[in-house]
Design a protein around this motif. Structure first.
Motif, PDB file in Angstrom:
ATOM      1  N   GLU A  32      62.634   6.106  31.119  1.00  0.00           N
ATOM      2  CA  GLU A  32      62.453   4.870  30.362  1.00  0.00           C
ATOM      3  C   GLU A  32      62.075   3.721  31.273  1.00  0.00           C
ATOM      4  N   GLY A  33      61.087   2.956  30.846  1.00  0.00           N
ATOM      5  CA  GLY A  33      60.692   1.799  31.636  1.00  0.00           C
ATOM      6  C   GLY A  33      59.188   1.665  31.595  1.00  0.00           C
ATOM      7  N   ALA A  34      58.599   1.320  32.742  1.00  0.00           N
ATOM      8  CA  ALA A  34      57.160   1.123  32.774  1.00  0.00           C
ATOM      9  C   ALA A  34      56.512   2.234  33.595  1.00  0.00           C
ATOM     10  N   TYR A  35      55.201   2.313  33.512  1.00  0.00           N
ATOM     11  CA  TYR A  35      54.513   3.480  34.062  1.00  0.00           C
ATOM     12  C   TYR A  35      53.591   3.104  35.219  1.00  0.00           C
ATOM     13  N   LEU A  42      50.150 -16.962  20.783  1.00  0.00           N
ATOM     14  CA  LEU A  42      50.906 -16.033  21.612  1.00  0.00           C
ATOM     15  C   LEU A  42      50.175 -14.703  21.754  1.00  0.00           C
ATOM     16  N   LEU A  43      49.499 -14.274  20.694  1.00  0.00           N
ATOM     17  CA  LEU A  43      48.724 -13.028  20.773  1.00  0.00           C
ATOM     18  C   LEU A  43      47.644 -13.160  21.851  1.00  0.00           C
ATOM     19  N   ALA A  44      46.953 -14.327  21.851  1.00  0.00           N
ATOM     20  CA  ALA A  44      45.899 -14.533  22.842  1.00  0.00           C
ATOM     21  C   ALA A  44      46.484 -14.440  24.255  1.00  0.00           C
ATOM     22  N   GLN A  69      49.194 -12.919  25.137  1.00  0.00           N
ATOM     23  CA  GLN A  69      49.624 -11.531  25.379  1.00  0.00           C
ATOM     24  C   GLN A  69      48.476 -10.717  25.952  1.00  0.00           C
ATOM     25  N   ILE A  70      47.299 -10.921  25.386  1.00  0.00           N
ATOM     26  CA  ILE A  70      46.147 -10.138  25.824  1.00  0.00           C
ATOM     27  C   ILE A  70      45.741 -10.517  27.247  1.00  0.00           C
ATOM     28  N   VAL A  71      45.878 -11.811  27.586  1.00  0.00           N
ATOM     29  CA  VAL A  71      45.592 -12.224  28.963  1.00  0.00           C
ATOM     30  C   VAL A  71      46.477 -11.441  29.932  1.00  0.00           C
ATOM     31  N   GLY A 130      47.939  -8.678  29.333  1.00  0.00           N
ATOM     32  CA  GLY A 130      47.551  -7.272  29.236  1.00  0.00           C
ATOM     33  C   GLY A 130      46.433  -6.956  30.213  1.00  0.00           C
ATOM     34  N   PHE A 131      45.474  -7.874  30.311  1.00  0.00           N
ATOM     35  CA  PHE A 131      44.374  -7.659  31.253  1.00  0.00           C
ATOM     36  C   PHE A 131      44.857  -7.700  32.695  1.00  0.00           C
ATOM     37  N   ILE A 132      45.784  -8.627  32.984  1.00  0.00           N
ATOM     38  CA  ILE A 132      46.309  -8.685  34.359  1.00  0.00           C
ATOM     39  C   ILE A 132      46.898  -7.327  34.724  1.00  0.00           C
ATOM     40  N   MET A 133      47.666  -6.747  33.784  1.00  0.00           N
ATOM     41  CA  MET A 133      48.271  -5.433  34.037  1.00  0.00           C
ATOM     42  C   MET A 133      47.221  -4.340  34.136  1.00  0.00           C
ATOM     43  N   GLY A 134      46.239  -4.425  33.236  1.00  0.00           N
ATOM     44  CA  GLY A 134      45.185  -3.420  33.242  1.00  0.00           C
ATOM     45  C   GLY A 134      44.474  -3.397  34.584  1.00  0.00           C
ATOM     46  N   PHE A 135      44.179  -4.596  35.104  1.00  0.00           N
ATOM     47  CA  PHE A 135      43.511  -4.658  36.408  1.00  0.00           C
ATOM     48  C   PHE A 135      44.420  -4.125  37.508  1.00  0.00           C
ATOM     49  N   PRO A 175      53.602 -10.368  39.629  1.00  0.00           N
ATOM     50  CA  PRO A 175      53.889  -8.965  39.916  1.00  0.00           C
ATOM     51  C   PRO A 175      53.872  -8.181  38.610  1.00  0.00           C
ATOM     52  N   PHE A 176      53.646  -6.880  38.689  1.00  0.00           N
ATOM     53  CA  PHE A 176      53.459  -6.088  37.473  1.00  0.00           C
ATOM     54  C   PHE A 176      54.603  -6.257  36.484  1.00  0.00           C
ATOM     55  N   ASN A 177      55.858  -6.276  37.009  1.00  0.00           N
ATOM     56  CA  ASN A 177      56.972  -6.358  36.054  1.00  0.00           C
ATOM     57  C   ASN A 177      56.997  -7.681  35.305  1.00  0.00           C
ATOM     58  N   SER A 216      54.184  -9.456  34.461  1.00  0.00           N
ATOM     59  CA  SER A 216      53.135  -9.374  33.441  1.00  0.00           C
ATOM     60  C   SER A 216      53.596  -8.504  32.280  1.00  0.00           C
ATOM     61  N   ARG A 217      54.296  -7.424  32.620  1.00  0.00           N
ATOM     62  CA  ARG A 217      54.710  -6.506  31.573  1.00  0.00           C
ATOM     63  C   ARG A 217      55.752  -7.132  30.654  1.00  0.00           C
ATOM     64  N   ALA A 218      56.743  -7.788  31.253  1.00  0.00           N
ATOM     65  CA  ALA A 218      57.777  -8.415  30.426  1.00  0.00           C
ATOM     66  C   ALA A 218      57.151  -9.490  29.546  1.00  0.00           C
ATOM     67  N   VAL A 219      56.228 -10.277  30.109  1.00  0.00           N
ATOM     68  CA  VAL A 219      55.584 -11.326  29.320  1.00  0.00           C
ATOM     69  C   VAL A 219      54.771 -10.691  28.191  1.00  0.00           C
ATOM     70  N   HIS A 220      53.982  -9.672  28.537  1.00  0.00           N
ATOM     71  CA  HIS A 220      53.125  -8.996  27.558  1.00  0.00           C
ATOM     72  C   HIS A 220      53.924  -8.462  26.361  1.00  0.00           C
ATOM     73  N   THR A 221      54.998  -7.728  26.639  1.00  0.00           N
ATOM     74  CA  THR A 221      55.722  -7.106  25.534  1.00  0.00           C
ATOM     75  C   THR A 221      56.592  -8.117  24.781  1.00  0.00           C
ATOM     76  N   ARG A 255      65.791  -4.813  30.955  1.00  0.00           N
ATOM     77  CA  ARG A 255      66.072  -3.772  29.964  1.00  0.00           C
ATOM     78  C   ARG A 255      64.870  -3.736  29.049  1.00  0.00           C
ATOM     79  N   LYS A 256      64.093  -2.682  29.181  1.00  0.00           N
ATOM     80  CA  LYS A 256      62.810  -2.554  28.505  1.00  0.00           C
ATOM     81  C   LYS A 256      62.783  -3.174  27.108  1.00  0.00           C
ATOM     82  N   PHE A 257      61.906  -4.109  26.918  1.00  0.00           N
ATOM     83  CA  PHE A 257      61.677  -4.845  25.663  1.00  0.00           C
ATOM     84  C   PHE A 257      62.722  -5.911  25.354  1.00  0.00           C
TER      85      PHE A 257
HETATM   86  C1  HEM Z   1      43.145  -6.163  25.526  1.00  0.00           C
HETATM   87  C2  HEM Z   1      44.403  -6.174  25.179  1.00  0.00           C
HETATM   88  C3  HEM Z   1      45.508  -5.445  25.919  1.00  0.00           C
HETATM   89  C4  HEM Z   1      45.581  -4.937  27.191  1.00  0.00           C
HETATM   90  C5  HEM Z   1      44.510  -4.976  28.270  1.00  0.00           C
HETATM   91  C6  HEM Z   1      46.885  -4.325  27.333  1.00  0.00           C
HETATM   92  C7  HEM Z   1      47.359  -3.719  28.492  1.00  0.00           C
HETATM   93  C8  HEM Z   1      48.590  -3.118  28.622  1.00  0.00           C
HETATM   94  C9  HEM Z   1      49.017  -2.399  29.792  1.00  0.00           C
HETATM   95  C10 HEM Z   1      48.198  -2.198  31.049  1.00  0.00           C
HETATM   96  C11 HEM Z   1      50.271  -1.953  29.566  1.00  0.00           C
HETATM   97  C12 HEM Z   1      51.014  -1.154  30.571  1.00  0.00           C
HETATM   98  C13 HEM Z   1      52.215  -0.798  30.783  1.00  0.00           C
HETATM   99  C14 HEM Z   1      52.726   0.064  31.906  1.00  0.00           C
HETATM  100  O1  HEM Z   1      51.988   0.634  32.689  1.00  0.00           O
HETATM  101  O2  HEM Z   1      53.935   0.129  31.971  1.00  0.00           O
HETATM  102  C15 HEM Z   1      50.646  -2.380  28.224  1.00  0.00           C
HETATM  103  C16 HEM Z   1      51.865  -2.106  27.607  1.00  0.00           C
HETATM  104  C17 HEM Z   1      52.149  -2.425  26.303  1.00  0.00           C
HETATM  105  N1  HEM Z   1      51.342  -3.128  25.424  1.00  0.00           N
HETATM  106 FE1  HEM Z   1      49.476  -3.818  25.802  1.00  0.00          FE
HETATM  107  N2  HEM Z   1      47.580  -4.464  26.163  1.00  0.00           N
HETATM  108  C18 HEM Z   1      46.762  -5.134  25.279  1.00  0.00           C
HETATM  109  C19 HEM Z   1      47.074  -5.474  23.991  1.00  0.00           C
HETATM  110  C20 HEM Z   1      48.234  -5.144  23.344  1.00  0.00           C
HETATM  111  C21 HEM Z   1      48.509  -5.450  21.973  1.00  0.00           C
HETATM  112  C22 HEM Z   1      47.560  -6.206  21.028  1.00  0.00           C
HETATM  113  C23 HEM Z   1      49.747  -4.947  21.704  1.00  0.00           C
HETATM  114  C24 HEM Z   1      50.551  -4.961  20.445  1.00  0.00           C
HETATM  115  C25 HEM Z   1      50.310  -5.620  19.382  1.00  0.00           C
HETATM  116  C26 HEM Z   1      50.254  -4.343  22.930  1.00  0.00           C
HETATM  117  C27 HEM Z   1      51.497  -3.774  23.069  1.00  0.00           C
HETATM  118  C28 HEM Z   1      51.987  -3.180  24.217  1.00  0.00           C
HETATM  119  C29 HEM Z   1      53.274  -2.526  24.312  1.00  0.00           C
HETATM  120  C30 HEM Z   1      54.304  -2.364  23.184  1.00  0.00           C
HETATM  121  C31 HEM Z   1      53.387  -2.046  25.620  1.00  0.00           C
HETATM  122  C32 HEM Z   1      54.554  -1.278  26.207  1.00  0.00           C
HETATM  123  C33 HEM Z   1      54.389   0.199  25.962  1.00  0.00           C
HETATM  124  C34 HEM Z   1      55.538   1.010  26.472  1.00  0.00           C
HETATM  125  O3  HEM Z   1      55.830   0.977  27.641  1.00  0.00           O
HETATM  126  O4  HEM Z   1      56.152   1.725  25.671  1.00  0.00           O
HETATM  127  N3  HEM Z   1      49.299  -4.479  23.907  1.00  0.00           N
HETATM  128  N4  HEM Z   1      49.599  -3.091  27.683  1.00  0.00           N
END
Ligand code: HEM
Lengths: 141, 287
Positions: A68-71, B19-21, B23-25, B27-32, B45-47, B49-54, B113-115
């Motif tokens: 559980e956690g991130a990947y 907030l959705l917008a 979130q996507i920013v 998301g891209f940081i993490m994707g890169f 740091p990745f953690n 970006s991830r906490a902020v994203h989720t 604690r995840k999420f």
């Molecule tokens: C272009 C848009 C987005 C990008 C580039 C993106 C990117 C990412 C990345 C890279 C992770 C990685 C996590 C990891 O390695 O641990 C992630 C996790 C996640 N994202 Fe996004 N995301 C985007 C949009 C969204 C949207 C729109 C949603 C939901 C409405 C979403 C929900 C989530 C959730 C729930 C996780 C956690 C998954 C898990 O660990 O179980 N993301 N995202």
């Protein structure tokens, strides 16, 4: 044909029954399985301090534990078995970002004590009976 | 809009989109970072970006749900919101708590604690905020002229969502227990009570748009939310396979979580079927 009140009974009845089963099974797991499978007697203060450090630094934001956690970074459930204590300690106390494969870990630079607490936590985690997780690598291949 | 106070919904929706917008920013940081471009590691740091994203994801959905409730409940109950000013205060404080949490994530202030990364002190503020929201909704419903099935299902979803936040706030020394109850929040939200809220919103929209008889739509609403709970509550077991509890969950979680898609499929079929039924007796008049 289904009437509205029958549909409501289906909803309320289904909810009550499945929730009751969830509570029953949870109670059973938490009172019987958890103490045994997690070896609760080994949950020392040091392990708890380690858990606290694990949480307050959001290690789970990159790594997984129990899957559980991130990947982004390695699974750490059996990390002490895989790497040994000295290696793990070096990672935790490093003042420069640890980046063996290019990906950077945050440079926490933990003190000796904190690193020991985290290691105690990992050891405890590594001994939990996880129904076979993580799977052994298939060496025949 | 039939009731003036429904207007607050607009600002909740605006916050949600903002907030959705964001979130996507992140998301891209993490994707890169995943692709090896981690130049911003020192700041994000990745953690982080991830906490902020989720967490942004969770907050924008909740903000959307709250806005929808402020829109739907007055119309269904045939009553203005009891206190519009308080609804705006609730919106602003929700946004503030969110901002503080997100800024904190950049300074190692969180609970890993995840999420559920929001630190405990802020959790209490969230609780107060949600209680304010529920108070407004329940009072509006109570003083209203009507209590429809749609509004009751929606409200029930919101009340349960609030109650289910609490197991995530208990402190455990044992990682297994921690994980066990964390999923009561996360799973029972996502694969449980959120469908009550979404089902309520969907029923409201279908009643408005298709002109199909309310009784018919609400009957199927009960069926859908029934399927959701029957599969989703015990489906929680699919998070318990390998966390240090007994193997019973492998069977229970496996069977019930395999049924979970049926509820979602049902929801989609329901929308399409009602729309078709409505087309026959066309009465669509968009506002
Ligand atoms: C272009 C848009 C987005 C990008 C580039 C993106 C990117 C990412 C990345 C890279 C992770 C990685 C996590 C990891 O390695 O641990 C992630 C996790 C996640 N994202 Fe996004 N995301 C985007 C949009 C969204 C949207 C729109 C949603 C939901 C409405 C979403 C929900 C989530 C959730 C729930 C996780 C956690 C998954 C898990 O660990 O179980 N993301 N995202």
């Amino acid at each position: 044909m289904l009437s509205k009140s029958q549909a409501r009974t289906f909803f309320l009845g289904g909810t009550v029954v499945t929730f009751a089963i969830l509570l029953g099974l949870s109670w059973n797991s938490l009172s019987n399985a958890v103490p045994k499978q997690t070896h609760e007697e080994n949950l020392t203060e040091q392990v708890v301090r380690g858990k606290h450090l694990w949480e307050s630094n959001n290690c789970m934001g990159c790594h997984t534990i129990f899957g559980e956690g991130a990947y982004y970074a390695p699974e750490l459930t059996k990390v002490i078995d895989r790497r040994g204590e000295p290696f793990v300690k070096a990672v935790l106390t490093s003042k420069a970002p640890w980046a063996p494969n290019g990906r950077k870990m945050v440079a926490y630079g933990f003190s000796d004590n904190d690193a020991d607490d985290l290691i105690a936590f990992f050891k405890w985690i590594g001994e939990v009976d996880l129904n076979g997780f993580p799977p052994e690598p298939d060496l025949k291949q | 809009m039939k009731y003036k106070s429904q207007q607050v919904a607009y600002w909740f929706f605006a916050l949600s989109m903002l907030l959705l917008a964001l979130q996507i920013v992140y998301g891209f940081i993490m994707g890169f970072a995943h692709m090896g471009f981690d130049g911003l590691h020192e700041i994000f740091p990745f953690n982080t970006s991830r906490a902020v994203h989720t967490n942004l994801l969770v907050v924008w959905i909740l903000s959307g749900f709250m806005g929808a409730a402020y829109y739907i409940i007055p119309e269904e109950a045939e009553n203005e919101l009891v206190n519009v000013k308080l609804a705006y205060i609730q919106l602003i404080t929700l946004a503030l708590v969110g901002v503080v949490a997100i800024v904190g994530y950049h300074f190692n202030y969180w609970e890993g604690r995840k999420f559920l990364e929001i630190p405990r002190p802020l959790d209490y503020l969230v609780v107060i905020n949600v209680l304010t929201f529920l108070g407004l909704i329940l009072a509006t419903l109570y003083k209203g002229k009507k209590r429809t099935t749609t509004s009751l299902v929606l409200t029930m979803g919101l009340v349960f969502a609030a109650l289910l936040y609490l197991p995530g706030m208990i402190w455990f020394d044992n990682q297994t227990m921690d994980s066990f109850f964390r999923w009561w929040v996360v799973h029972l939200w996502v694969e449980g009570v959120w469908e009550l809220i979404m089902g309520g919103i969907l029923a409201f929209l279908l009643i408005k748009i298709t002109g199909v008889d309310r009784e018919v739509i609400e009957k199927w609403l009960y069926v859908i939310v029934g399927l959701t709970f029957i599969s989703g509550i015990l489906g929680t077991g699919h998070h318990y396979y390998y966390i240090g509890v007994d193997k019973t969950w492998l069977i229970i979680g496996g069977i019930f979580s395999a049924m979970e898609p049926l509820a979602f499929l049902g929801m989609a079929l329901f929308a399409v079927a009602m729309y078709r039924k409505g087309e026959k007796s066309i009465r669509i008049k968009l506002p």
